[in-house]
Motif scaffolding. Sequence first.
Motif, PDB file in Angstrom:
ATOM      1  N   LEU A  33      -5.134   3.281   5.549  1.00  0.00           N
ATOM      2  CA  LEU A  33      -4.564   3.562   4.236  1.00  0.00           C
ATOM      3  C   LEU A  33      -5.400   2.913   3.147  1.00  0.00           C
ATOM      4  O   LEU A  33      -5.872   1.780   3.316  1.00  0.00           O
ATOM      5  CB  LEU A  33      -3.143   3.001   4.147  1.00  0.00           C
ATOM      6  N   THR A  34      -5.543   3.590   2.041  1.00  0.00           N
ATOM      7  CA  THR A  34      -6.164   2.978   0.868  1.00  0.00           C
ATOM      8  C   THR A  34      -5.143   2.019   0.253  1.00  0.00           C
ATOM      9  O   THR A  34      -3.937   2.109   0.555  1.00  0.00           O
ATOM     10  CB  THR A  34      -6.529   4.046  -0.180  1.00  0.00           C
ATOM     11  N   PRO A  35      -5.588   1.111  -0.614  1.00  0.00           N
ATOM     12  CA  PRO A  35      -4.620   0.245  -1.289  1.00  0.00           C
ATOM     13  C   PRO A  35      -3.545   1.039  -2.050  1.00  0.00           C
ATOM     14  O   PRO A  35      -2.375   0.658  -2.046  1.00  0.00           O
ATOM     15  CB  PRO A  35      -5.488  -0.575  -2.245  1.00  0.00           C
ATOM     16  N   ARG A  36      -3.925   2.140  -2.643  1.00  0.00           N
ATOM     17  CA  ARG A  36      -2.941   2.959  -3.364  1.00  0.00           C
ATOM     18  C   ARG A  36      -1.889   3.517  -2.400  1.00  0.00           C
ATOM     19  O   ARG A  36      -0.691   3.475  -2.667  1.00  0.00           O
ATOM     20  CB  ARG A  36      -3.621   4.103  -4.110  1.00  0.00           C
ATOM     21  N   GLN A  37      -2.340   4.031  -1.256  1.00  0.00           N
ATOM     22  CA  GLN A  37      -1.404   4.574  -0.268  1.00  0.00           C
ATOM     23  C   GLN A  37      -0.490   3.484   0.280  1.00  0.00           C
ATOM     24  O   GLN A  37       0.709   3.695   0.445  1.00  0.00           O
ATOM     25  CB  GLN A  37      -2.172   5.234   0.877  1.00  0.00           C
ATOM     26  N   CYS A  38      -1.058   2.320   0.549  1.00  0.00           N
ATOM     27  CA  CYS A  38      -0.270   1.209   1.064  1.00  0.00           C
ATOM     28  C   CYS A  38       0.753   0.757   0.026  1.00  0.00           C
ATOM     29  O   CYS A  38       1.922   0.502   0.352  1.00  0.00           O
ATOM     30  CB  CYS A  38      -1.196   0.059   1.447  1.00  0.00           C
ATOM     31  N   ALA A  39       0.330   0.650  -1.215  1.00  0.00           N
ATOM     32  CA  ALA A  39       1.240   0.252  -2.292  1.00  0.00           C
ATOM     33  C   ALA A  39       2.379   1.249  -2.432  1.00  0.00           C
ATOM     34  O   ALA A  39       3.541   0.852  -2.596  1.00  0.00           O
ATOM     35  CB  ALA A  39       0.469   0.120  -3.605  1.00  0.00           C
ATOM     36  N   GLU A  40       2.077   2.522  -2.360  1.00  0.00           N
ATOM     37  CA  GLU A  40       3.127   3.546  -2.450  1.00  0.00           C
ATOM     38  C   GLU A  40       4.099   3.432  -1.287  1.00  0.00           C
ATOM     39  O   GLU A  40       5.310   3.527  -1.469  1.00  0.00           O
ATOM     40  CB  GLU A  40       2.505   4.946  -2.494  1.00  0.00           C
ATOM     41  N   LEU A  41       3.572   3.190  -0.101  1.00  0.00           N
ATOM     42  CA  LEU A  41       4.404   3.054   1.085  1.00  0.00           C
ATOM     43  C   LEU A  41       5.362   1.868   0.951  1.00  0.00           C
ATOM     44  O   LEU A  41       6.525   1.952   1.337  1.00  0.00           O
ATOM     45  CB  LEU A  41       3.504   2.876   2.320  1.00  0.00           C
ATOM     46  N   LEU A  42       4.878   0.768   0.377  1.00  0.00           N
ATOM     47  CA  LEU A  42       5.678  -0.444   0.242  1.00  0.00           C
ATOM     48  C   LEU A  42       6.427  -0.533  -1.091  1.00  0.00           C
ATOM     49  O   LEU A  42       7.128  -1.508  -1.337  1.00  0.00           O
ATOM     50  CB  LEU A  42       4.765  -1.679   0.390  1.00  0.00           C
ATOM     51  N   HIS A  43       6.245   0.473  -1.952  1.00  0.00           N
ATOM     52  CA  HIS A  43       6.862   0.486  -3.285  1.00  0.00           C
ATOM     53  C   HIS A  43       6.436  -0.734  -4.093  1.00  0.00           C
ATOM     54  O   HIS A  43       7.249  -1.444  -4.692  1.00  0.00           O
ATOM     55  CB  HIS A  43       8.393   0.582  -3.195  1.00  0.00           C
ATOM     56  N   LEU A  44       5.121  -0.976  -4.082  1.00  0.00           N
ATOM     57  CA  LEU A  44       4.517  -2.072  -4.825  1.00  0.00           C
ATOM     58  C   LEU A  44       3.439  -1.524  -5.741  1.00  0.00           C
ATOM     59  O   LEU A  44       3.047  -0.366  -5.634  1.00  0.00           O
ATOM     60  CB  LEU A  44       3.847  -3.070  -3.859  1.00  0.00           C
ATOM     61  N   ARG A  45       2.937  -2.392  -6.606  1.00  0.00           N
ATOM     62  CA  ARG A  45       1.789  -2.031  -7.431  1.00  0.00           C
ATOM     63  C   ARG A  45       0.519  -2.362  -6.655  1.00  0.00           C
ATOM     64  O   ARG A  45       0.484  -3.313  -5.873  1.00  0.00           O
ATOM     65  CB  ARG A  45       1.827  -2.806  -8.745  1.00  0.00           C
TER      66      ARG A  45
ATOM     67  N   ASN B 251       0.749 -12.547   4.438  1.00  0.00           N
ATOM     68  CA  ASN B 251      -0.264 -12.343   5.462  1.00  0.00           C
ATOM     69  C   ASN B 251      -0.311 -10.885   5.931  1.00  0.00           C
ATOM     70  O   ASN B 251      -0.107 -10.593   7.104  1.00  0.00           O
ATOM     71  CB  ASN B 251      -0.005 -13.290   6.645  1.00  0.00           C
ATOM     72  N   LEU B 252      -0.579  -9.974   5.001  1.00  0.00           N
ATOM     73  CA  LEU B 252      -0.706  -8.554   5.325  1.00  0.00           C
ATOM     74  C   LEU B 252      -2.168  -8.275   5.661  1.00  0.00           C
ATOM     75  O   LEU B 252      -3.036  -8.363   4.787  1.00  0.00           O
ATOM     76  CB  LEU B 252      -0.248  -7.696   4.141  1.00  0.00           C
ATOM     77  N   PRO B 253      -2.472  -7.982   6.923  1.00  0.00           N
ATOM     78  CA  PRO B 253      -3.866  -7.772   7.319  1.00  0.00           C
ATOM     79  C   PRO B 253      -4.502  -6.583   6.594  1.00  0.00           C
ATOM     80  O   PRO B 253      -3.854  -5.577   6.323  1.00  0.00           O
ATOM     81  CB  PRO B 253      -3.775  -7.460   8.818  1.00  0.00           C
ATOM     82  N   PHE B 254      -5.775  -6.740   6.268  1.00  0.00           N
ATOM     83  CA  PHE B 254      -6.535  -5.652   5.647  1.00  0.00           C
ATOM     84  C   PHE B 254      -7.945  -5.655   6.212  1.00  0.00           C
ATOM     85  O   PHE B 254      -8.381  -6.612   6.832  1.00  0.00           O
ATOM     86  CB  PHE B 254      -6.539  -5.754   4.122  1.00  0.00           C
TER      87      PHE B 254
ATOM     88  N   VAL C  95     -11.352  -1.485   0.577  1.00  0.00           N
ATOM     89  CA  VAL C  95     -10.287  -2.156   1.316  1.00  0.00           C
ATOM     90  C   VAL C  95      -9.434  -1.086   1.966  1.00  0.00           C
ATOM     91  O   VAL C  95      -9.107  -0.070   1.349  1.00  0.00           O
ATOM     92  CB  VAL C  95      -9.418  -3.019   0.366  1.00  0.00           C
ATOM     93  N   ARG C  96      -9.075  -1.306   3.216  1.00  0.00           N
ATOM     94  CA  ARG C  96      -8.194  -0.385   3.929  1.00  0.00           C
ATOM     95  C   ARG C  96      -7.155  -1.185   4.696  1.00  0.00           C
ATOM     96  O   ARG C  96      -7.373  -2.338   5.069  1.00  0.00           O
ATOM     97  CB  ARG C  96      -8.984   0.487   4.920  1.00  0.00           C
ATOM     98  N   TYR C  97      -6.015  -0.549   4.939  1.00  0.00           N
ATOM     99  CA  TYR C  97      -4.921  -1.137   5.707  1.00  0.00           C
ATOM    100  C   TYR C  97      -4.627  -0.231   6.890  1.00  0.00           C
ATOM    101  O   TYR C  97      -4.523   0.990   6.708  1.00  0.00           O
ATOM    102  CB  TYR C  97      -3.652  -1.253   4.854  1.00  0.00           C
ATOM    103  N   ARG C  98      -4.493  -0.804   8.071  1.00  0.00           N
ATOM    104  CA  ARG C  98      -4.055  -0.015   9.223  1.00  0.00           C
ATOM    105  C   ARG C  98      -2.560   0.233   9.071  1.00  0.00           C
ATOM    106  O   ARG C  98      -1.791  -0.687   8.814  1.00  0.00           O
ATOM    107  CB  ARG C  98      -4.284  -0.768  10.525  1.00  0.00           C
ATOM    108  N   ARG C  99      -2.163   1.478   9.261  1.00  0.00           N
ATOM    109  CA  ARG C  99      -0.742   1.828   9.190  1.00  0.00           C
ATOM    110  C   ARG C  99       0.058   0.980  10.189  1.00  0.00           C
ATOM    111  O   ARG C  99       1.138   0.486   9.878  1.00  0.00           O
ATOM    112  CB  ARG C  99      -0.551   3.315   9.465  1.00  0.00           C
ATOM    113  N   SER C 100      -0.498   0.759  11.369  1.00  0.00           N
ATOM    114  CA  SER C 100       0.204  -0.031  12.389  1.00  0.00           C
ATOM    115  C   SER C 100       0.361  -1.500  11.957  1.00  0.00           C
ATOM    116  O   SER C 100       1.371  -2.132  12.258  1.00  0.00           O
ATOM    117  CB  SER C 100      -0.518   0.060  13.730  1.00  0.00           C
ATOM    118  N   ASP C 101      -0.633  -2.053  11.246  1.00  0.00           N
ATOM    119  CA  ASP C 101      -0.519  -3.425  10.739  1.00  0.00           C
ATOM    120  C   ASP C 101       0.575  -3.533   9.687  1.00  0.00           C
ATOM    121  O   ASP C 101       1.319  -4.517   9.644  1.00  0.00           O
ATOM    122  CB  ASP C 101      -1.842  -3.902  10.136  1.00  0.00           C
ATOM    123  N   VAL C 102       0.662  -2.525   8.831  1.00  0.00           N
ATOM    124  CA  VAL C 102       1.706  -2.524   7.794  1.00  0.00           C
ATOM    125  C   VAL C 102       3.083  -2.450   8.449  1.00  0.00           C
ATOM    126  O   VAL C 102       3.997  -3.188   8.080  1.00  0.00           O
ATOM    127  CB  VAL C 102       1.497  -1.365   6.789  1.00  0.00           C
ATOM    128  N   ALA C 103       3.225  -1.591   9.460  1.00  0.00           N
ATOM    129  CA  ALA C 103       4.503  -1.465  10.168  1.00  0.00           C
ATOM    130  C   ALA C 103       4.868  -2.781  10.864  1.00  0.00           C
ATOM    131  O   ALA C 103       6.023  -3.221  10.815  1.00  0.00           O
ATOM    132  CB  ALA C 103       4.442  -0.322  11.175  1.00  0.00           C
TER     133      ALA C 103
END
Length: 71
Positions: free
Chosen positions: A11-23, A37-40, A47-55
């Motif tokens: 996920l891009t930072p924008r996609q991750c932020a949207e998923l978490l309802h954050l800026r 401690n959100l891995p990236f 910067v990218r986030y693994r969907r599985s790490d966010v979950a």
Amino acid sequence: MSATLSPDELLTPRQCAELLHLRVQTLAVWRSTGAHNLPFIKVGTSVRYRRSDVAAWLAARTIEHTGQLTD
């Protein structure tokens, strides 16, 4: 050796932020301060986030009652 990733695994930072309802800026602050401690992943300057790490991060923050709060 080739890595196979489906397009929705990173996920891009924008996609991750949207998923978490954050800026997006909130995620940037967390990355720079280590506040949460959100891995990236850094790929060059991206910067990218693994969907599985966010979950997993969300699951670790799940509580059942307010007596469990330690922050």
